[in-house]
Design a protein around this motif. Sequence first.
Motif, PDB file in Angstrom:
ATOM      1  N   MET A 108       5.467 -10.162  -4.783  1.00 12.88           N
ATOM      2  CA  MET A 108       4.794  -9.062  -4.105  1.00 12.88           C
ATOM      3  C   MET A 108       5.006  -9.154  -2.598  1.00 12.88           C
ATOM      4  SD  MET A 108       3.012  -7.143  -6.339  1.00 12.88           S
ATOM      5  CE  MET A 108       4.559  -7.057  -7.240  1.00 12.88           C
ATOM      6  N   ALA A 109       5.096  -8.004  -1.945  1.00 18.88           N
ATOM      7  CA  ALA A 109       5.348  -7.966  -0.503  1.00 18.88           C
ATOM      8  C   ALA A 109       4.187  -8.535   0.302  1.00 18.88           C
ATOM      9  CB  ALA A 109       5.639  -6.539  -0.059  1.00 18.88           C
ATOM     10  N   ASN A 110       2.962  -8.315  -0.179  1.00 12.92           N
ATOM     11  CA  ASN A 110       1.779  -8.785   0.545  1.00 12.92           C
ATOM     12  C   ASN A 110       0.589  -8.781  -0.407  1.00 12.92           C
ATOM     13  OD1 ASN A 110       0.763  -6.028   0.501  1.00 12.92           O
ATOM     14  ND2 ASN A 110       2.189  -5.609   2.188  1.00 12.92           N
ATOM     15  N   ALA A 111      -0.561  -9.231   0.098  1.00  6.27           N
ATOM     16  CA  ALA A 111      -1.748  -9.361  -0.752  1.00  6.27           C
ATOM     17  C   ALA A 111      -2.243  -7.999  -1.234  1.00  6.27           C
ATOM     18  CB  ALA A 111      -2.854 -10.088   0.005  1.00  6.27           C
ATOM     19  N   GLU A 112      -2.088  -6.982  -0.411  1.00  4.81           N
ATOM     20  CA  GLU A 112      -2.537  -5.649  -0.809  1.00  4.81           C
ATOM     21  C   GLU A 112      -1.727  -5.126  -1.986  1.00  4.81           C
ATOM     22  OE1 GLU A 112      -3.420  -1.264   1.214  1.00  4.81           O
ATOM     23  OE2 GLU A 112      -2.510  -2.868   2.394  1.00  4.81           O
ATOM     24  N   ARG A 113      -0.393  -5.278  -1.927  1.00  2.00           N
ATOM     25  CA  ARG A 113       0.441  -4.857  -3.059  1.00  2.00           C
ATOM     26  C   ARG A 113       0.102  -5.678  -4.310  1.00  2.00           C
ATOM     27  NH1 ARG A 113       1.925  -1.864   0.680  1.00  2.00           N
ATOM     28  NH2 ARG A 113      -0.115  -1.070   0.063  1.00  2.00           N
ATOM     29  N   GLU A 114      -0.200  -6.967  -4.118  1.00  2.00           N
ATOM     30  CA  GLU A 114      -0.548  -7.806  -5.264  1.00  2.00           C
ATOM     31  C   GLU A 114      -1.818  -7.296  -5.933  1.00  2.00           C
ATOM     32  OE1 GLU A 114      -0.669 -12.546  -6.091  1.00  2.00           O
ATOM     33  OE2 GLU A 114      -2.000 -11.802  -4.512  1.00  2.00           O
ATOM     34  N   ARG A 115      -2.833  -6.944  -5.139  1.00  2.00           N
ATOM     35  CA  ARG A 115      -4.080  -6.423  -5.720  1.00  2.00           C
ATOM     36  C   ARG A 115      -3.814  -5.134  -6.497  1.00  2.00           C
ATOM     37  NH1 ARG A 115      -6.139  -8.173  -0.710  1.00  2.00           N
ATOM     38  NH2 ARG A 115      -5.944  -6.078   0.163  1.00  2.00           N
ATOM     39  N   GLU A 116      -3.009  -4.259  -5.921  1.00  3.21           N
ATOM     40  CA  GLU A 116      -2.702  -2.999  -6.604  1.00  3.21           C
ATOM     41  C   GLU A 116      -1.959  -3.260  -7.911  1.00  3.21           C
ATOM     42  OE1 GLU A 116      -2.229  -0.620  -2.330  1.00  3.21           O
ATOM     43  OE2 GLU A 116      -0.470  -1.221  -3.506  1.00  3.21           O
ATOM     44  N   PHE A 117      -1.006  -4.161  -7.863  1.00  2.00           N
ATOM     45  CA  PHE A 117      -0.216  -4.482  -9.051  1.00  2.00           C
ATOM     46  C   PHE A 117      -1.096  -5.071 -10.156  1.00  2.00           C
ATOM     47  CE2 PHE A 117       2.388  -7.436 -11.540  1.00  2.00           C
ATOM     48  CZ  PHE A 117       3.438  -6.615 -11.927  1.00  2.00           C
ATOM     49  N   LEU A 118      -1.956  -6.003  -9.790  1.00  2.00           N
ATOM     50  CA  LEU A 118      -2.823  -6.625 -10.797  1.00  2.00           C
ATOM     51  C   LEU A 118      -3.836  -5.635 -11.372  1.00  2.00           C
ATOM     52  CD1 LEU A 118      -3.373 -10.123  -9.142  1.00  2.00           C
ATOM     53  CD2 LEU A 118      -1.986  -9.568 -11.161  1.00  2.00           C
ATOM     54  N   ALA A 119      -4.245  -4.656 -10.572  1.00  2.00           N
ATOM     55  CA  ALA A 119      -5.133  -3.610 -11.100  1.00  2.00           C
ATOM     56  C   ALA A 119      -4.400  -2.796 -12.162  1.00  2.00           C
ATOM     57  CB  ALA A 119      -5.617  -2.707  -9.962  1.00  2.00           C
ATOM     58  N   HIS A 120      -3.134  -2.493 -11.920  1.00  2.00           N
ATOM     59  CA  HIS A 120      -2.342  -1.782 -12.937  1.00  2.00           C
ATOM     60  C   HIS A 120      -2.158  -2.649 -14.178  1.00  2.00           C
ATOM     61  CE1 HIS A 120      -1.488   1.699 -10.499  1.00  2.00           C
ATOM     62  NE2 HIS A 120      -0.958   0.969  -9.537  1.00  2.00           N
ATOM     63  N   ALA A 121      -1.962  -3.950 -13.983  1.00  2.00           N
ATOM     64  CA  ALA A 121      -1.805  -4.856 -15.126  1.00  2.00           C
ATOM     65  C   ALA A 121      -3.073  -4.883 -15.976  1.00  2.00           C
ATOM     66  CB  ALA A 121      -1.459  -6.257 -14.637  1.00  2.00           C
TER      67      ALA A 121
END
Length: 384
Positions: free
Chosen positions: A232-245
Amino acid sequence: MPDEGKTSIGMVAGEPSGDLLAATVVEALRERAPQLALAGIGGPRMQAQGFDAWYPMHKLAVNGYADVLMHLPELLNIRRTLRERWLAERPAAFVGVDAPDFNFGLEHALREGGIPTVHFIGPSLWAWRGERINKIRQAVSHMLVVFPFEEQIYRDAGVPVTYVGHPLARLVDRVPDRAAARARHGMAADARVLALMPGSRAGEVRHLAPRFLAAAKLLQARDPGLQLWAPMANAEREREFLAHAAAVGGLANLHTVIGGTHDILAACNAVLVASGTATLEAALFKRPMVISYVLPRLSWWIMRRQAYLPWVGLPNVLCRDTVVPELLQDEATPRALADAAWKALTDEAAIRRLEERFTALHDDLVRDTPALASQAILEVAGHG
């Protein structure tokens, strides 16, 4: 050295790929001219080389026409502030790193104000919106291109140009060490690993992550041991990605890391990847991939009407052939992505052919990019 009023170079890089590409050039500039101040907009890799970032880089990372319109007032304000500051401070030169829609307007104003401009990484005129060459001719004092065939395009248009090779080609080993990368992340040597790379922008993650994750779920139904790794590019993208997961549910062996893209590409067997610089990174790591992209309807309609080539993915464009599948817009269904990714993971003969093709491509793109780019920039700035 020039006079005291010209001891700085302004730079703008607007997303992680630009930060990665520019960092080695920043390092080379500082080695050649250590007294030179480098400032503007850049990411953590550039900052690690002593670059002074005035704005967070993610401010410019918008995706498609709809996102641009939503953030347009803020983008215009940032560009106006930079323009006024640099016209007052008079840097020796300005370097726009990719981000053409933001940088060309800034470059035009600065060049008209007497500040020479360099653009690093020419936009894909050969793919779409070729009429931009007229704007480039007015805005850019010198263009740095990263693909060999681009040099003639700019020469024919009367734009000074230097082919500098692609900086990523020097950063990636010709034969990546999969075993070492796996050991660093605790992956078993015989694990089947799929990298999920839905992009660095919020819009890309929003459109692609649900499809990639749903495809991964289908793949784990075929191979329950399949490991999923998402840099992930940064923590914000990681949070968004994990929400989709979480919304997809039922996924096993899912891991995210912030940064670490090259380690994951070295370690994986195949990649589901958003169209962009990451596709070239995957090719340099000799990894089979499935390229995808999804845009808001209006943005997609506009882009397709202006496209010149049958491909959007850089590996296919550079090889002039469909060497890896592209599933775009409505074709990017979870089932289609899963079927294509399964072939990328399991078709050994196709994997070997692709490795040979990507090795030849890698060899074509290797140059001493930091040295060539920094020399051209310093010459434009009067430091050559």
